[in-house]
Design a protein around this motif. Structure first.
Motif, PDB file in Angstrom:
ATOM      1  N   GLU A  27       0.828  -1.211   0.000  1.00 59.40           N
ATOM      2  CA  GLU A  27       0.000   0.000   0.000  1.00 59.40           C
ATOM      3  C   GLU A  27       0.860   1.258   0.000  1.00 59.40           C
ATOM      4  OE1 GLU A  27      -2.624  -0.276   3.308  1.00 59.40           O
ATOM      5  OE2 GLU A  27      -3.809  -1.925   2.462  1.00 59.40           O
ATOM      6  N   ARG A  28       1.901   1.270   0.809  1.00 63.10           N
ATOM      7  CA  ARG A  28       2.754   2.454   0.900  1.00 63.10           C
ATOM      8  C   ARG A  28       3.594   2.636  -0.365  1.00 63.10           C
ATOM      9  NH1 ARG A  28       4.656   1.779   7.267  1.00 63.10           N
ATOM     10  NH2 ARG A  28       2.525   1.948   8.134  1.00 63.10           N
ATOM     11  N   ALA A  29       4.016   1.514  -0.966  1.00 71.94           N
ATOM     12  CA  ALA A  29       4.777   1.604  -2.213  1.00 71.94           C
ATOM     13  C   ALA A  29       3.908   2.170  -3.335  1.00 71.94           C
ATOM     14  CB  ALA A  29       5.326   0.226  -2.595  1.00 71.94           C
ATOM     15  N   LYS A  30       2.639   1.772  -3.354  1.00 70.76           N
ATOM     16  CA  LYS A  30       1.722   2.297  -4.371  1.00 70.76           C
ATOM     17  C   LYS A  30       1.558   3.801  -4.227  1.00 70.76           C
ATOM     18  CE  LYS A  30      -1.047  -1.930  -4.901  1.00 70.76           C
ATOM     19  NZ  LYS A  30      -2.368  -2.562  -4.653  1.00 70.76           N
ATOM     20  N   ILE A  31       1.448   4.264  -2.978  1.00 69.97           N
ATOM     21  CA  ILE A  31       1.298   5.705  -2.733  1.00 69.97           C
ATOM     22  C   ILE A  31       2.510   6.469  -3.261  1.00 69.97           C
ATOM     23  CG2 ILE A  31       1.173   7.455  -0.918  1.00 69.97           C
ATOM     24  CD1 ILE A  31      -0.431   5.437   0.749  1.00 69.97           C
ATOM     25  N   LEU A  32       3.698   5.877  -3.087  1.00 67.71           N
ATOM     26  CA  LEU A  32       4.935   6.515  -3.544  1.00 67.71           C
ATOM     27  C   LEU A  32       5.169   6.329  -5.036  1.00 67.71           C
ATOM     28  CD1 LEU A  32       7.310   5.520  -0.588  1.00 67.71           C
ATOM     29  CD2 LEU A  32       6.286   7.765  -1.028  1.00 67.71           C
ATOM     30  N   GLY A  33       4.349   5.498  -5.666  1.00 67.05           N
ATOM     31  CA  GLY A  33       4.489   5.282  -7.103  1.00 67.05           C
ATOM     32  C   GLY A  33       5.692   4.450  -7.480  1.00 67.05           C
ATOM     33  N   ILE A  34       6.104   3.531  -6.594  1.00 64.80           N
ATOM     34  CA  ILE A  34       7.254   2.677  -6.884  1.00 64.80           C
ATOM     35  C   ILE A  34       6.805   1.219  -6.953  1.00 64.80           C
ATOM     36  CG2 ILE A  34       8.913   4.246  -5.833  1.00 64.80           C
ATOM     37  CD1 ILE A  34       8.875   2.541  -3.343  1.00 64.80           C
ATOM     38  N   SER A  35       7.668   0.366  -7.470  1.00 63.60           N
ATOM     39  CA  SER A  35       7.353  -1.052  -7.585  1.00 63.60           C
ATOM     40  C   SER A  35       7.041  -1.618  -6.206  1.00 63.60           C
ATOM     41  CB  SER A  35       8.535  -1.816  -8.199  1.00 63.60           C
ATOM     42  OG  SER A  35       8.270  -3.202  -8.242  1.00 63.60           O
ATOM     43  N   HIS A  36       5.945  -2.375  -6.108  1.00 64.13           N
ATOM     44  CA  HIS A  36       5.529  -2.835  -4.791  1.00 64.13           C
ATOM     45  C   HIS A  36       5.647  -4.345  -4.616  1.00 64.13           C
ATOM     46  CE1 HIS A  36       1.948  -2.271  -7.399  1.00 64.13           C
ATOM     47  NE2 HIS A  36       1.588  -3.443  -6.929  1.00 64.13           N
ATOM     48  N   GLY A  37       6.502  -4.982  -5.410  1.00 64.95           N
ATOM     49  CA  GLY A  37       6.800  -6.388  -5.193  1.00 64.95           C
ATOM     50  C   GLY A  37       8.059  -6.545  -4.354  1.00 64.95           C
ATOM     51  N   ILE A  38       8.325  -7.767  -3.915  1.00 71.22           N
ATOM     52  CA  ILE A  38       9.538  -8.079  -3.165  1.00 71.22           C
ATOM     53  C   ILE A  38      10.354  -9.071  -3.997  1.00 71.22           C
ATOM     54  CG2 ILE A  38      10.502  -9.154  -1.096  1.00 71.22           C
ATOM     55  CD1 ILE A  38       9.214  -6.521  -0.510  1.00 71.22           C
ATOM     56  N   THR A  39      11.571  -8.685  -4.353  1.00 65.53           N
ATOM     57  CA  THR A  39      12.457  -9.576  -5.102  1.00 65.53           C
ATOM     58  C   THR A  39      13.744  -9.738  -4.315  1.00 65.53           C
ATOM     59  OG1 THR A  39      13.244  -7.667  -6.355  1.00 65.53           O
ATOM     60  CG2 THR A  39      11.522  -9.005  -7.373  1.00 65.53           C
ATOM     61  N   ALA A  40      14.164 -10.975  -4.118  1.00 64.28           N
ATOM     62  CA  ALA A  40      15.371 -11.252  -3.339  1.00 64.28           C
ATOM     63  C   ALA A  40      16.195 -12.306  -4.052  1.00 64.28           C
ATOM     64  CB  ALA A  40      15.000 -11.725  -1.942  1.00 64.28           C
ATOM     65  N   ILE A  41      17.508 -12.196  -3.951  1.00 60.88           N
ATOM     66  CA  ILE A  41      18.392 -13.214  -4.508  1.00 60.88           C
ATOM     67  C   ILE A  41      19.382 -13.640  -3.433  1.00 60.88           C
ATOM     68  CG2 ILE A  41      20.005 -11.522  -5.500  1.00 60.88           C
ATOM     69  CD1 ILE A  41      20.359 -13.573  -7.851  1.00 60.88           C
ATOM     70  N   PHE A  42      19.504 -14.956  -3.278  1.00 62.13           N
ATOM     71  CA  PHE A  42      20.474 -15.537  -2.364  1.00 62.13           C
ATOM     72  C   PHE A  42      21.644 -16.055  -3.196  1.00 62.13           C
ATOM     73  CE2 PHE A  42      16.583 -17.072   0.283  1.00 62.13           C
ATOM     74  CZ  PHE A  42      16.316 -15.764   0.660  1.00 62.13           C
ATOM     75  N   TYR A  43      22.846 -15.619  -2.882  1.00 63.55           N
ATOM     76  CA  TYR A  43      23.984 -16.067  -3.675  1.00 63.55           C
ATOM     77  C   TYR A  43      25.133 -16.481  -2.769  1.00 63.55           C
ATOM     78  CZ  TYR A  43      25.904 -11.356  -2.871  1.00 63.55           C
ATOM     79  OH  TYR A  43      26.374 -10.198  -2.296  1.00 63.55           O
ATOM     80  N   GLY A  44      25.966 -17.387  -3.283  1.00 64.18           N
ATOM     81  CA  GLY A  44      27.104 -17.854  -2.504  1.00 64.18           C
ATOM     82  C   GLY A  44      27.476 -19.270  -2.880  1.00 64.18           C
ATOM     83  N   SER A  45      28.345 -19.850  -2.081  1.00 64.46           N
ATOM     84  CA  SER A  45      28.885 -21.176  -2.374  1.00 64.46           C
ATOM     85  C   SER A  45      27.792 -22.241  -2.360  1.00 64.46           C
ATOM     86  CB  SER A  45      29.957 -21.549  -1.346  1.00 64.46           C
ATOM     87  OG  SER A  45      31.015 -20.621  -1.360  1.00 64.46           O
ATOM     88  N   PRO A  46      27.982 -23.308  -3.122  1.00 67.07           N
ATOM     89  CA  PRO A  46      27.035 -24.426  -3.069  1.00 67.07           C
ATOM     90  C   PRO A  46      27.001 -25.023  -1.658  1.00 67.07           C
ATOM     91  CG  PRO A  46      28.514 -24.628  -4.956  1.00 67.07           C
ATOM     92  CD  PRO A  46      29.062 -23.528  -4.109  1.00 67.07           C
ATOM     93  N   GLY A  47      25.843 -25.498  -1.261  1.00 66.76           N
ATOM     94  CA  GLY A  47      25.715 -26.171   0.028  1.00 66.76           C
ATOM     95  C   GLY A  47      25.592 -25.267   1.227  1.00 66.76           C
TER      96      GLY A  47
END
Length: 571
Positions: free
Chosen positions: A344-364
C-alpha cells in the motif's frame, strides 16, 4: 409459608448487616429466593412486599431500581426452567395481562443493562406483546453466584474462532425466529466489541461503517468454513434487515456496485450489474482470513507448479548472526499484514511494490532450503521454476516458456488467498549475461538476449514475491542487480556455525567433538549433511563402529568443492 418467609428474612437481615459492614459479600442467590417467595401473587404491588431490605440489597448490587430488582429476581428464578413469557409473569403475580404492560419500561431497562435477554417480539408492537419472553444470560448468573458485580458488562476478549462460534449460535436463533433482527444485531454488535482486537474484526471496523455490513461479511466467512461457495443477497434479507425498504436498498446497492461492502473491496460479486449474483470474499478479506484459517482456501489454490507450505518439512538451519538478522527481516516483511502495508505504501509513492530477493554464494550453504523454510514460516505456497522446461530446441519456444512462468504466477496471485512465492533455483541459468551480437552471430545468441529482455521487463514492475538463488553470481548480467530489492550473500560458514550444524545433524556428538570437526574441516552445511548420510550408510553395515573416528575418516576422504572461489555481485 409464612414461617418459611420469616426464617428467610432473619437470615437475609444478618447477611445484609454483614455486607453493609464490609464483613462479607451477600448470598445473592438466597436473597433472590426470598424475594421470589415474597413477590408471588402480589399483583405488581411491589411496595407491599415483605422483603424490602433484601430488595434494597439486590438493587444496590445491580445498580437498578427496587421494582427492577424484584422483576429481575422473579425472572432469574423462573428462567432456570424455561424462557419467561409475559403470560407466565402475569400468572405468577396473579394479575391480568393488561396490567403487565405497566412493567415494560422496567423490563427494557434491565435488558439495556444486559441483565436479562429478550427472546422474540423485539419490535414491541402490541400484537407481539404476548410473544415477549425473557431469560437471564449465563454470564449474569455467574455474577450472582460469585457475588461480584465488577464482572457485570465485562466479557473476556474473544479469539476469532470463538467469535464465529458465538455468531453461529446467534445466527441459528435468528433463523429459527427465536430472536428478532434487532436482538440479532445487538448480539452481533456485542461480539464485535469483544473481538475488536482480532485482526480481521479490526479490518472490518476500518473498512465498514454499518453493523449489518460487518455481519453479512462474517456470515459469508461462516459459509466458507462450512464449504458453501454461493451467498446470494436475498439470503440476508430476513436475517439482517427488519423492513422491506432496507432489503430493497441493500439489493439495489449490491446490484449497482455502490454498497460499501463492494466499494471497500471486503466483498466482491460473481458478475456485474444486474447479473451480479453470489457475494464472495474479496482478496483483502481472504488474505487476513488466511492467518486464522489457512486450510480454508487450500482448495482454491491451483496445485500445478505449487508446493503447499504446510507440506514443507521443518528443518533447522544455521547461519552467521548478520545473515540471520537479514533473513529475519525478510520473513517479517513477508508476513501477511506487513507485506500488505508495504504494498500500500509503495503504491502511494508510485514505486514497484513487489519483493524480489536473490540468495547467492557457495554451493551447500543452505540457500535453497532457506527459501523453502521461508515459505513454510510465512505460510505462503511456493511456485518452483524448473529451468529445464524453459529451454527448447525450437526457436521461439524458450521465450514463450519464460513468459509463461510469469503468466502462471500472475494467475496464482489472482486465485491464491495469500501471495505465493515465485522461486527460481540456480537462477544463473536464466539471468546470465547478455551476449554481444555481431555479424554471423548464432540464433541462440539472439534467443538468449531476448530472454534477458523479457526477464528485465517482468522484474521491473514485479507485483508479487520472488526469491532466486545462484552459486555463480559472476555470470549474472549487471542489469539484473538493481531489479533485486534484497541481495544476501551466503559465505561458507565459520567454525562456530559449522559446530552448530554438526550438533543439529548428530545430537549424539559432544560439543567438543563437533568443534574439532568444525575446526579441522571447512565444510558447508550441505557437505556436513553428506557426511551424516555416509555415516548412516556405514552404521547400517556395522552398528558397532566408533562414531567420532568414523567421521574423521570420512571427512578426510572428502575431496573437491572445499575451496571458495571469488564471488562478485555484492549487495
Amino acid at each position: 409459608m409464612a414461617r418459611k418467609q420469616t426464617t428467610q428474612k432473619e437470615q437475609n437481615e444478618k447477611l445484609e448487616l454483614d455486607f453493609s459492614s464490609g464483613q462479607n459479600t451477600p448470598d445473592l442467590l438466597s436473597l433472590i429466593e426470598s424475594i421470589t417467595w415474597s413477590a408471588e401473587e402480589i399483583r405488581l404491588e411491589f411496595k407491599m412486599m415483605a422483603e424490602q431490605s433484601a430488595i434494597t440489597t439486590l438493587a444496590d448490587f445491580l445498580s437498578v431500581t427496587r421494582d427492577q430488582a424484584v422483576l429481575f429476581a422473579v425472572i432469574t428464578e423462573m428462567s432456570l426452567q424455561q424462557n419467561v413469557t409475559m403470560d407466565m409473569l402475569a400468572r405468577f403475580m396473579n394479575c391480568k395481562m393488561v396490567r403487565m404492560m405497566a412493567i415494560l419500561d422496567n423490563l427494557e431497562a434491565l435488558e439495556q443493562r444486559l441483565l436479562i435477554k429478550r427472546i422474540g417480539g423485539a419490535d414491541k408492537r402490541r400484537e407481539a406483546f404476548s410473544q415477549l419472553a425473557f431469560t437471564v444470560p449465563n454470564h449474569v448468573l455467574e455474577v450472582l453466584r460469585k457475588a461480584d458485580n465488577s464482572l457485570l458488562g465485562k466479557k473476556s476478549p474473544l479469539t476469532f474462532p470463538a467469535l464465529l462460534d458465538q455468531l453461529k449460535l446467534a445466527l441459528n436463533d435468528r433463523e429459527d425466529d427465536i430472536i428478532s433482527v434487532e436482538q440479532f444485531l445487538h448480539e452481533c454488535e456485542d461480539l464485535i466489541r469483544q473481538g475488536e482486537n482480532i485482526p480481521y474484526v479490526h479490518f472490518l471496523n476500518g473498512k465498514l461503517n454499518k453493523t449489518s455490513s460487518k455481519i453479512v461479511t462474517m456470515i459469508i466467512v461462516l459459509s466458507c468454513l462450512n464449504g458453501k461457495t454461493e451467498n446470494y443477497p436475498e439470503n440476508f434479507y430476513e436475517i439482517v434487515f427488519s423492513s422491506i425498504r432496507e432489503q430493497v436498498e441493500f439489493n439495489h446497492l449490491i446490484q449497482t456496485g455502490k454498497h460499501e461492502l463492494l466499494r471497500s473491496g471486503v466483498l466482491e460479486v460473481s458478475g456485474s450489474g444486474h447479473d451480479a449474483r453470489s457475494l464472495n470474499l474479496g482478496s483483502a478479506s481472504q488474505n487476513l482470513l488466511f492467518i486464522d484459517f489457512p486450510e480454508l482456501f487450500e482448495q482454491t489454490v491451483p496445485a500445478e507448479g505449487l508446493m503447499l507450505h504446510h507440506k514443507i518439512a521443518k528443518k533447522e538451519l544455521h547461519f552467521d548472526p548478520e545473515i540471520n538478522d537479514r533473513i529475519s527481516d525478510l520473513e517479517r516483511l513477508l508476513g501477511v499484514e506487513e507485506f500488505s502495508r508495504y504494498r500500500e505504501r509503495a503504491k502511494i509513492l508510485g514505486i514497484s511494490h513487489g519483493i524480489t530477493a536473490i540468495f547467492y554464494g557457495s554451493p551447500g550453504t543452505g540457500k535453497t532450503e532457506l527459501a523453502l523454510q521461508i515459505a513454510r514460516k510465512t505460510r505462503r505456497n511456493l511456485m518452483m521454476v524448473d529451468l529445464s522446461e524453459t529451454r527448447s530446441m525450437w526457436f521461439g519456444e524458450s521465450e514463450k516458456n519464460v513468459r509463461r512462468i510469469f503468466e502462471n504466477y500472475r494467475d496464482a496471485l489472482k486465485t491464491s488467498p495469500t501471495e505465493p512465492i515465485l522461486f527460481i533455483n540456480e537462477a544463473d541459468g536464466l539471468f546470465s549475461r547478455r551476449l554481444d551480437i555481431g555479424r554471423g552471430s548464432h540464433s541462440i545468441s539472439h534467443t538468449q538476449n531476448l530472454i534477458q529482455n523479457i526477464l528485465l521487463q517482468e522484474l521491473e514492475d514485479f507485483k508479487g514475491i520472488l526469491i532466486a538463488t545462484t552459486n555463480l553470481t559472476g555470470n549474472l548480467d549487471k542489469a539484473f542487480e538493481r531489479r533485486f530489492l534484497l541481495k544476501i550473500d551466503f559465505p561458507r560458514p565459520g567454525s562456530g556455525v559449522r559446530q552448530q550444524i554438526w550438533l543439529s545433524k548428530l545430537p549424539e556428538l559432544s560439543p567438543e567433538m563437533a568443534l574439532t570437526l568444525a575446526e579441522r574441516f571447512d565444510f558447508t552445511g550441505g557437505q556436513i549433511e553428506n557426511q551424516v548420510r555416509q555415516l548412516l550408510m556405514k552404521r547400517v553395515l556395522n552398528e558397532d563402529l566408533d562414531l567420532f573416528e568414523t567421521l574423521l575418516q570420512t571427512c578426510e576422504q572428502e575431496t573437491g568443492f572445499t575451496d571458495r572461489k571469488p564471488i562478485g555481485f555484492n549487495g
